[in-house]
Design a protein around this motif. Sequence first.
Motif, PDB file in Angstrom:
ATOM      1  N   LYS A  33       1.011  -1.134   0.401  1.00 38.60           N
ATOM      2  CA  LYS A  33      -0.100   0.326  -0.069  1.00 38.60           C
ATOM      3  C   LYS A  33       0.399   1.016  -0.479  1.00 38.60           C
ATOM      4  O   LYS A  33       0.765   2.229  -0.321  1.00 38.60           O
ATOM      5  CB  LYS A  33      -1.109  -0.125   0.925  1.00 38.60           C
ATOM      6  CG  LYS A  33      -1.501   1.631   1.249  1.00 38.60           C
ATOM      7  CD  LYS A  33      -2.702   1.439   2.885  1.00 38.60           C
ATOM      8  CE  LYS A  33      -3.729   2.344   2.414  1.00 38.60           C
ATOM      9  NZ  LYS A  33      -4.656   2.722   3.856  1.00 38.60           N
ATOM     10  N   ARG A  36       2.629   1.379  -3.530  1.00 42.45           N
ATOM     11  CA  ARG A  36       1.288   2.601  -4.623  1.00 42.45           C
ATOM     12  C   ARG A  36       0.870   4.169  -3.935  1.00 42.45           C
ATOM     13  O   ARG A  36       0.966   4.894  -5.178  1.00 42.45           O
ATOM     14  CB  ARG A  36       0.445   1.255  -4.362  1.00 42.45           C
ATOM     15  CG  ARG A  36      -1.581   1.532  -5.065  1.00 42.45           C
ATOM     16  CD  ARG A  36      -2.392   1.191  -5.118  1.00 42.45           C
ATOM     17  NE  ARG A  36      -2.791   0.954  -3.235  1.00 42.45           N
ATOM     18  CZ  ARG A  36      -3.618   2.117  -2.960  1.00 42.45           C
ATOM     19  NH1 ARG A  36      -4.258   3.128  -3.772  1.00 42.45           N
ATOM     20  NH2 ARG A  36      -4.049   1.495  -1.896  1.00 42.45           N
ATOM     21  N   GLU A  37       0.651   3.865  -2.516  1.00 43.13           N
ATOM     22  CA  GLU A  37       0.136   5.707  -2.648  1.00 43.13           C
ATOM     23  C   GLU A  37       1.349   6.890  -2.803  1.00 43.13           C
ATOM     24  O   GLU A  37       0.783   7.205  -3.071  1.00 43.13           O
ATOM     25  CB  GLU A  37      -0.504   5.565  -0.935  1.00 43.13           C
ATOM     26  CG  GLU A  37      -1.687   4.915  -1.034  1.00 43.13           C
ATOM     27  CD  GLU A  37      -1.733   4.888   0.784  1.00 43.13           C
ATOM     28  OE1 GLU A  37      -0.533   5.264   1.304  1.00 43.13           O
ATOM     29  OE2 GLU A  37      -2.985   4.891   0.850  1.00 43.13           O
ATOM     30  N   ARG A  42      -4.101   5.578  -7.191  1.00 41.22           N
ATOM     31  CA  ARG A  42      -5.398   4.827  -6.710  1.00 41.22           C
ATOM     32  C   ARG A  42      -5.472   3.185  -7.213  1.00 41.22           C
ATOM     33  O   ARG A  42      -5.444   2.762  -7.687  1.00 41.22           O
ATOM     34  CB  ARG A  42      -6.275   5.318  -7.019  1.00 41.22           C
ATOM     35  CG  ARG A  42      -6.544   6.789  -7.065  1.00 41.22           C
ATOM     36  CD  ARG A  42      -8.567   7.305  -7.266  1.00 41.22           C
ATOM     37  NE  ARG A  42      -8.584   7.055  -8.886  1.00 41.22           N
ATOM     38  CZ  ARG A  42      -8.116   7.701  -9.966  1.00 41.22           C
ATOM     39  NH1 ARG A  42      -8.028   8.826  -9.567  1.00 41.22           N
ATOM     40  NH2 ARG A  42      -8.924   7.316 -10.686  1.00 41.22           N
ATOM     41  N   ALA A  43      -6.049   2.492  -5.810  1.00 42.26           N
ATOM     42  CA  ALA A  43      -5.976   1.341  -6.169  1.00 42.26           C
ATOM     43  C   ALA A  43      -6.810   0.899  -7.376  1.00 42.26           C
ATOM     44  O   ALA A  43      -6.323  -0.097  -7.716  1.00 42.26           O
ATOM     45  CB  ALA A  43      -6.746  -0.128  -4.732  1.00 42.26           C
ATOM     46  N   GLU A  54      -9.824  -3.916  -8.058  1.00 44.72           N
ATOM     47  CA  GLU A  54     -10.080  -3.761  -7.583  1.00 44.72           C
ATOM     48  C   GLU A  54      -9.863  -3.542  -6.083  1.00 44.72           C
ATOM     49  O   GLU A  54      -9.294  -3.897  -5.077  1.00 44.72           O
ATOM     50  CB  GLU A  54     -10.704  -2.725  -7.526  1.00 44.72           C
ATOM     51  CG  GLU A  54     -10.208  -1.507  -5.944  1.00 44.72           C
ATOM     52  CD  GLU A  54     -11.678  -0.010  -6.171  1.00 44.72           C
ATOM     53  OE1 GLU A  54     -11.883   1.024  -6.011  1.00 44.72           O
ATOM     54  OE2 GLU A  54     -12.330  -0.049  -7.751  1.00 44.72           O
ATOM     55  N   ASP A  55     -10.935  -4.491  -5.506  1.00 47.69           N
ATOM     56  CA  ASP A  55     -11.394  -5.201  -4.663  1.00 47.69           C
ATOM     57  C   ASP A  55     -10.409  -6.492  -4.260  1.00 47.69           C
ATOM     58  O   ASP A  55      -9.916  -6.637  -2.461  1.00 47.69           O
ATOM     59  CB  ASP A  55     -12.384  -6.021  -4.800  1.00 47.69           C
ATOM     60  CG  ASP A  55     -13.315  -6.655  -2.970  1.00 47.69           C
ATOM     61  OD1 ASP A  55     -13.038  -6.106  -2.382  1.00 47.69           O
ATOM     62  OD2 ASP A  55     -13.024  -8.082  -3.098  1.00 47.69           O
ATOM     63  N   ILE A  57      -6.807  -5.872  -4.845  1.00 47.53           N
ATOM     64  CA  ILE A  57      -6.132  -5.105  -4.033  1.00 47.53           C
ATOM     65  C   ILE A  57      -5.852  -4.604  -2.924  1.00 47.53           C
ATOM     66  O   ILE A  57      -5.034  -4.433  -2.265  1.00 47.53           O
ATOM     67  CB  ILE A  57      -5.936  -3.980  -5.294  1.00 47.53           C
ATOM     68  CG1 ILE A  57      -5.491  -4.258  -6.505  1.00 47.53           C
ATOM     69  CG2 ILE A  57      -4.281  -3.203  -4.720  1.00 47.53           C
ATOM     70  CD1 ILE A  57      -4.580  -4.645  -7.173  1.00 47.53           C
ATOM     71  N   TYR A  58      -7.464  -3.992  -2.548  1.00 47.37           N
ATOM     72  CA  TYR A  58      -7.524  -3.666  -1.328  1.00 47.37           C
ATOM     73  C   TYR A  58      -7.425  -5.167   0.040  1.00 47.37           C
ATOM     74  O   TYR A  58      -6.991  -4.316   1.175  1.00 47.37           O
ATOM     75  CB  TYR A  58      -9.428  -2.821  -1.090  1.00 47.37           C
ATOM     76  CG  TYR A  58      -9.295  -2.079  -1.363  1.00 47.37           C
ATOM     77  CD1 TYR A  58      -8.752  -1.144  -1.239  1.00 47.37           C
ATOM     78  CD2 TYR A  58      -9.972  -0.887  -2.042  1.00 47.37           C
ATOM     79  CE1 TYR A  58      -8.976   0.650  -1.510  1.00 47.37           C
ATOM     80  CE2 TYR A  58     -10.632  -0.348  -3.068  1.00 47.37           C
ATOM     81  CZ  TYR A  58      -9.737   0.424  -2.303  1.00 47.37           C
ATOM     82  OH  TYR A  58      -9.336   1.814  -2.972  1.00 47.37           O
ATOM     83  N   LYS A  59      -8.106  -5.778  -0.688  1.00 42.17           N
ATOM     84  CA  LYS A  59      -7.657  -7.209   0.447  1.00 42.17           C
ATOM     85  C   LYS A  59      -6.048  -7.865   0.662  1.00 42.17           C
ATOM     86  O   LYS A  59      -5.685  -8.012   1.868  1.00 42.17           O
ATOM     87  CB  LYS A  59      -8.574  -8.797  -0.313  1.00 42.17           C
ATOM     88  CG  LYS A  59      -9.736  -8.285  -0.576  1.00 42.17           C
ATOM     89  CD  LYS A  59     -10.450  -9.845  -0.755  1.00 42.17           C
ATOM     90  CE  LYS A  59     -11.851 -10.150  -1.039  1.00 42.17           C
ATOM     91  NZ  LYS A  59     -12.497 -11.238  -1.314  1.00 42.17           N
ATOM     92  N   GLU A  61      -3.881  -5.587   0.294  1.00 45.84           N
ATOM     93  CA  GLU A  61      -3.000  -4.253   1.248  1.00 45.84           C
ATOM     94  C   GLU A  61      -3.559  -3.977   2.263  1.00 45.84           C
ATOM     95  O   GLU A  61      -3.385  -4.020   3.769  1.00 45.84           O
ATOM     96  CB  GLU A  61      -3.547  -3.197   0.761  1.00 45.84           C
ATOM     97  CG  GLU A  61      -2.459  -2.681  -0.910  1.00 45.84           C
ATOM     98  CD  GLU A  61      -2.291  -1.338  -1.469  1.00 45.84           C
ATOM     99  OE1 GLU A  61      -2.377  -1.000  -2.866  1.00 45.84           O
ATOM    100  OE2 GLU A  61      -3.607  -1.056  -1.122  1.00 45.84           O
ATOM    101  N   GLY A  62      -4.769  -5.280   3.217  1.00 48.15           N
ATOM    102  CA  GLY A  62      -5.389  -5.160   4.335  1.00 48.15           C
ATOM    103  C   GLY A  62      -4.958  -6.558   5.160  1.00 48.15           C
ATOM    104  O   GLY A  62      -4.977  -6.904   5.908  1.00 48.15           O
TER     105      GLY A  62
END
Length: 284
Positions: A33, A36-37, A42-43, A54-55, A57-59, A61-62
Amino acid sequence: MSANNDSDEHGWDVDPEDESGAAVVAAVGRQLKAWREAAGMRAAEFGALIGYGEDLIYKVEGGRRIPRPEYLDRSDDVLGANGKIAMMKQDLAMVRYPKKVRDLASLEAKAVELTAYVAHGLHGLLQTPGHARALFEARQPPYSQDEVERMVAARMARQSIFERLPAPSLNFVQEESALMRPIGGRMEWRRQLERLLEVGDMRNVTLQVMPTHREAHPGMDGDINLLKFADGTAIGRSHGAFNGRRVTDARHLRIFDLRHGVIRAEALTPRETQALIQRVLGAT
């Protein structure tokens, strides 16, 4: 690969009970994350560039999804990390597999001698990917395809024991019936038999078959597995002794040695075993 495909298949779930593994995945996710930032992406934009939704990517990174190696390779290229992200594959190399498999693989990696008798089926170290996949897919209640692929990958990773130097001594006794069941279909059956011939030819491997016509022997109660280490210690487990617990006490380990010694004496010799496998292969 379409970025609109959410592709949960492109990673593995994190086992919430595996605290150490979950911590590694979370740390890798935070670093991804941050990269990337720092690149100002953006994701959704980043996902489109590396070919994932995108989903996902968030999973990742989380810390809720374990990324596969290609995810990290693509991220490294897109973010211009010059190998710093790709190196995270080393951190995730073992975490991607279930903890109990990692623990077993860790013990096997340290062993100088492995001794095993398998009462049903083939030992995991001897299985082809297709054979292993067919077994996992046959389980009831059924595993998800994600779980199947993760466990197949873990089982195959353990087979690096055949490539170790110095080579450990590996001794297997299989029941003859394991050669006769066409797990995964005829072609996979042939590949499995060919793999057994290949392994049986290795100088550090002793592969024997217990003929079906043999009468009762000490392995009738179930599998026997024994790992011995360079410092003289050992660990063993048998379904038919000590309630199936792993044991390290020398008195208990002698029982495993005694039972397996008798089993090996009653089984076909390695040369006879190779000849039997050749006959079965020729008849398939």
